[in-house]
Scaffold this active site. Structure first.
Site, short mmCIF file in Angstrom:
data_model
loop_
_atom_site.label_atom_id
_atom_site.label_comp_id
_atom_site.label_asym_id
_atom_site.label_seq_id
_atom_site.Cartn_x
_atom_site.Cartn_y
_atom_site.Cartn_z
N ASP A 76 0.85 -1.19 0.00
CA ASP A 76 0.00 0.00 0.00
C ASP A 76 0.88 1.24 0.00
O ASP A 76 1.98 1.22 0.58
CB ASP A 76 -0.93 0.02 1.21
CG ASP A 76 -2.08 1.01 1.00
OD1 ASP A 76 -2.97 0.71 0.19
OD2 ASP A 76 -2.07 2.08 1.64
N THR A 77 0.41 2.28 -0.64
CA THR A 77 1.15 3.53 -0.76
C THR A 77 0.27 4.69 -0.32
O THR A 77 -0.89 4.77 -0.70
CB THR A 77 1.60 3.76 -2.22
OG1 THR A 77 2.42 2.67 -2.64
CG2 THR A 77 2.39 5.06 -2.35
#
Length: 198
Positions: A76-77
């Site tokens: 995830d970013t």
């Protein structure tokens, strides 16, 4: 054994193929887990992004039970500016608001990557500083009109047209795209090594 990428992102697919090139006959399949991405009360950005990567890997594992010995990679970013999360924009106006706030400033991109096989889970967090040049409202409007910002944290893609706005980067470019190569390679090797010792 089957490697699984718990993401439908073509960018992460390409990066994972790069990260695994030193592994013998490295191949993987993709699944698209659906998780609740709400931030918990008092949860720090780093804890939040790490939790989401782990939850995506675990949800991906649940979708991969039919595969032989699945090892699932989740990532995830997020973009953080002044301690505030900038996720994916909800509409074009939200994208314009985010880009206006990033204009002429430095922000942090945090990407977490996690791997689980159901018995253990490993994770790494990568933080990169990204500086934007000053943007005019015309720049922002034209960029938003391309549609590129709409599915990206912080409303820009460094590997696409949004890269024109980046004046400086300190840290991992691949992490800003969506999967930190060095950290991912280390996790792949660590998971393989742990399996070899069982």
């Amino acid at each position: 054994m089957t490697w699984v990428l718990a993401s439908s992102s073509p960018r992460r697919k390409e990066l994972l193929a790069q990260a695994g090139f030193t592994q013998a006959q490295f191949q993987f399949v993709q699944v698209s887990p659906d998780i609740d991405e709400s931030q918990l009360a008092l949860e720090t950005p780093s804890a939040y992004v790490t939790r989401l990567a782990l939850e995506k890997a675990q949800a991906g594992l649940a979708l991969s039970r039919h595969l032989p010995h699945p090892k699932v990679i989740g990532s995830d970013t997020i973009v953080v500016l002044d301690g505030q999360l900038l996720g994916k924009p909800t509409d074009p106006q939200d994208a314009e608001r985010m880009l206006t706030s990033l204009s002429g400033r430095t922000h942090t991109v945090m990407t977490a990557v996690a791997i689980t096989n159901g018995k253990r889970a490993l994770s790494r967090l990568c933080q990169t500083q990204v500086s934007f040049t000053s943007l005019s409202q015309q720049d922002i409007a034209k960029y938003v009109a391309t549609g590129e910002p709409m599915d990206k944290a912080g409303a820009y893609g460094i590997q696409g047209l949004g890269g024109c706005f980046v004046s400086e980067i300190s840290g991992s470019y691949s992490s800003v795209v969506g999967l930190p190569l060095v950290e991912t390679r280390a996790l792949l090797a660590a998971m393989m090594e742990q399996d070899d010792t069982l």
